[in-house]
Motif scaffolding. Structure first.
Motif, mmCIF file in Angstrom:
data_model
loop_
_atom_site.group_PDB
_atom_site.id
_atom_site.type_symbol
_atom_site.label_atom_id
_atom_site.label_comp_id
_atom_site.label_asym_id
_atom_site.label_seq_id
_atom_site.Cartn_x
_atom_site.Cartn_y
_atom_site.Cartn_z
ATOM 1 N N TRP A 252 0.818 -1.218 0.000
ATOM 2 C CA TRP A 252 0.000 0.000 0.000
ATOM 3 C C TRP A 252 0.851 1.266 0.000
ATOM 4 C CZ3 TRP A 252 -2.147 2.555 4.875
ATOM 5 C CH2 TRP A 252 -3.049 3.573 4.539
ATOM 6 N N LEU A 253 1.858 1.336 0.907
ATOM 7 C CA LEU A 253 2.627 2.572 1.072
ATOM 8 C C LEU A 253 4.028 2.518 0.471
ATOM 9 C CD1 LEU A 253 1.704 3.730 4.698
ATOM 10 C CD2 LEU A 253 0.934 4.678 2.530
ATOM 11 N N GLY A 254 4.441 1.343 0.019
ATOM 12 C CA GLY A 254 5.744 1.247 -0.611
ATOM 13 C C GLY A 254 6.893 1.036 0.345
ATOM 14 N N HIS A 255 6.607 0.881 1.634
ATOM 15 C CA HIS A 255 7.650 0.590 2.619
ATOM 16 C C HIS A 255 7.031 -0.209 3.759
ATOM 17 C CE1 HIS A 255 6.050 4.675 3.656
ATOM 18 N NE2 HIS A 255 5.872 4.072 4.817
ATOM 19 N N THR A 256 7.865 -0.820 4.577
ATOM 20 C CA THR A 256 7.381 -1.666 5.666
ATOM 21 C C THR A 256 6.982 -0.814 6.868
ATOM 22 O OG1 THR A 256 9.535 -1.922 6.727
ATOM 23 C CG2 THR A 256 9.000 -3.464 4.935
ATOM 24 N N PRO A 257 6.214 -1.387 7.808
ATOM 25 C CA PRO A 257 5.906 -0.647 9.042
ATOM 26 C C PRO A 257 7.160 -0.231 9.802
ATOM 27 C CG PRO A 257 4.495 -2.574 8.844
ATOM 28 C CD PRO A 257 5.517 -2.687 7.753
ATOM 29 N N GLY A 258 8.168 -1.098 9.821
ATOM 30 C CA GLY A 258 9.404 -0.760 10.513
ATOM 31 C C GLY A 258 10.095 0.430 9.877
ATOM 32 N N GLU A 259 10.134 0.460 8.545
ATOM 33 C CA GLU A 259 10.744 1.598 7.850
ATOM 34 C C GLU A 259 9.924 2.876 8.101
ATOM 35 O OE1 GLU A 259 12.620 -0.933 4.086
ATOM 36 O OE2 GLU A 259 10.594 -0.087 3.971
ATOM 37 N N HIS A 260 8.612 2.723 8.168
ATOM 38 C CA HIS A 260 7.746 3.870 8.462
ATOM 39 C C HIS A 260 8.086 4.451 9.830
ATOM 40 C CE1 HIS A 260 3.996 6.234 8.273
ATOM 41 N NE2 HIS A 260 3.872 5.946 9.558
ATOM 42 N N VAL A 261 8.217 3.591 10.815
ATOM 43 C CA VAL A 261 8.516 4.042 12.179
ATOM 44 C C VAL A 261 9.897 4.686 12.246
ATOM 45 C CG1 VAL A 261 8.940 3.250 14.537
ATOM 46 C CG2 VAL A 261 6.955 2.387 13.268
ATOM 47 N N ARG A 262 10.885 4.069 11.607
ATOM 48 C CA ARG A 262 12.253 4.624 11.633
ATOM 49 C C ARG A 262 12.300 5.993 10.954
ATOM 50 N NH1 ARG A 262 13.425 -0.875 10.992
ATOM 51 N NH2 ARG A 262 13.556 -0.730 8.737
ATOM 52 N N ALA A 263 11.579 6.130 9.860
ATOM 53 C CA ALA A 263 11.542 7.434 9.174
ATOM 54 C C ALA A 263 10.936 8.500 10.058
ATOM 55 C CB ALA A 263 10.760 7.304 7.872
ATOM 56 N N ARG A 264 9.916 8.152 10.828
ATOM 57 C CA ARG A 264 9.280 9.126 11.711
ATOM 58 C C ARG A 264 10.239 9.535 12.840
ATOM 59 N NH1 ARG A 264 7.696 12.241 10.640
ATOM 60 N NH2 ARG A 264 6.620 12.832 12.563
ATOM 61 N N ARG A 265 11.032 8.597 13.303
ATOM 62 C CA ARG A 265 11.952 8.918 14.392
ATOM 63 C C ARG A 265 13.130 9.758 13.912
ATOM 64 N NH1 ARG A 265 11.988 2.870 17.167
ATOM 65 N NH2 ARG A 265 9.975 3.045 18.211
#
Length: 265
Positions: A252-265
């Motif tokens: 859906w978003l083109g990246h994993t949940p873990g990558e999403h969280v790391r990007a936010r941090r």
């Protein structure tokens, strides 16, 4: 009307009713009216860009639910009835913009680039009646230019208008981990499963399976933003396995949940 914070009544909807025209083409200072979430249905004659510096914003209209994590914002066109809700800890830095200051767009979620984010935050420090002829006015012109080119993204869940579909959609949105199949809901209404399935596709443009997956993934974003464990988020959103959640999220978003969280941090 002068829209300084001291002039804003306690009820933001009263302030909206009083405000006939914005004091400048863009309004959105850190302490001003746009930075209050109004969860009651309302509308106004200007564009609203609902943006959160941190946290998640949800905008509900009659036709859809729009969700914006910090790298996104919801573009709400003039005259559209909507309600805005925020997750705990959310810091709003939204903008209200005169309708003729930007090209018309439908209600949608748009991407907020790092440059656009900094422009929004910098604008929040200006006076409500900023100097349109000086540096402040130039900053606003760059801000509007960047907003005009912000691309749309697909963080939207269409709401059905068919009364046969609305109760089950409300239930699934409130309980994304609900495992009940479409056949359960069709039987409860005395309808064939294929009948309800065809109605779903006709009314939302999605199959029931696609709609439910989108509903679950949208429900996952505020939980991830809040710092919950990815495994716990997957279970809370109805996924039987972590791998299934990761695969759906990446598709859906083109990246994993873990990558999403790391990007936010």
């Amino acid at each position: 009307m002068d829209c300084r914070p001291t002039d804003i009544p306690p009820d933001p909807l009263q302030a909206l009713a009083r405000l006939r025209r914005l004091p400048r083409p863009v309004l959105g200072q850190a302490l001003s009216l746009p930075n209050q979430a109004i969860d009651r249905p309302h509308r106004h004659p200007w564009i609203q860009l609902s943006y959160a510096e941190c946290g998640v914003i949800t905008v509900d209209t009659a036709g859809a639910r729009y969700l914006a994590p910090p790298s996104r914002a919801v573009w709400i066109p003039p005259g559209l009835t909507h309600a805005v809700q925020i997750a705990p800890g959310t810091r709003i830095r939204s903008l209200y913009i005169e309708a003729d200051a930007l090209p018309a767009r439908a209600c949608q979620v748009v991407e907020i680039s790092p440059l656009l984010r900094e422009l929004i935050l910098a604008f929040g420090g200006l006076a409500v009646e900023y100097d349109e002829t000086g540096a402040e006015g130039r900053l606003v012109r760059v801000l509007l230019d960047q907003l005009a080119g912000a691309p749309a993204c697909d963080l939207v869940l269409p709401w059905p208008r068919d009364p046969r579909l609305q109760p089950l959609c409300r239930q699934l949105a409130a309980q994304p981990d609900c495992p009940l199949p479409l056949g359960h809901f069709s039987a409860r209404q005395g309808l064939g499963e294929k009948t309800l399935s065809r109605a779903f596709l006709a009314d939302t443009g999605m199959s029931f399976r696609q709609w439910r997956q989108r509903c679950r993934l949208l429900a996952a974003l505020p939980l991830l933003e809040r710092g919950e464990r990815i495994t716990d988020v997957a279970l809370a959103c109805g996924y039987d396995s972590l791998s299934a959640f990761i695969a759906a999220f990446r598709a859906w978003l083109g990246h994993t949940p873990g990558e999403h969280v790391r990007a936010r941090r």
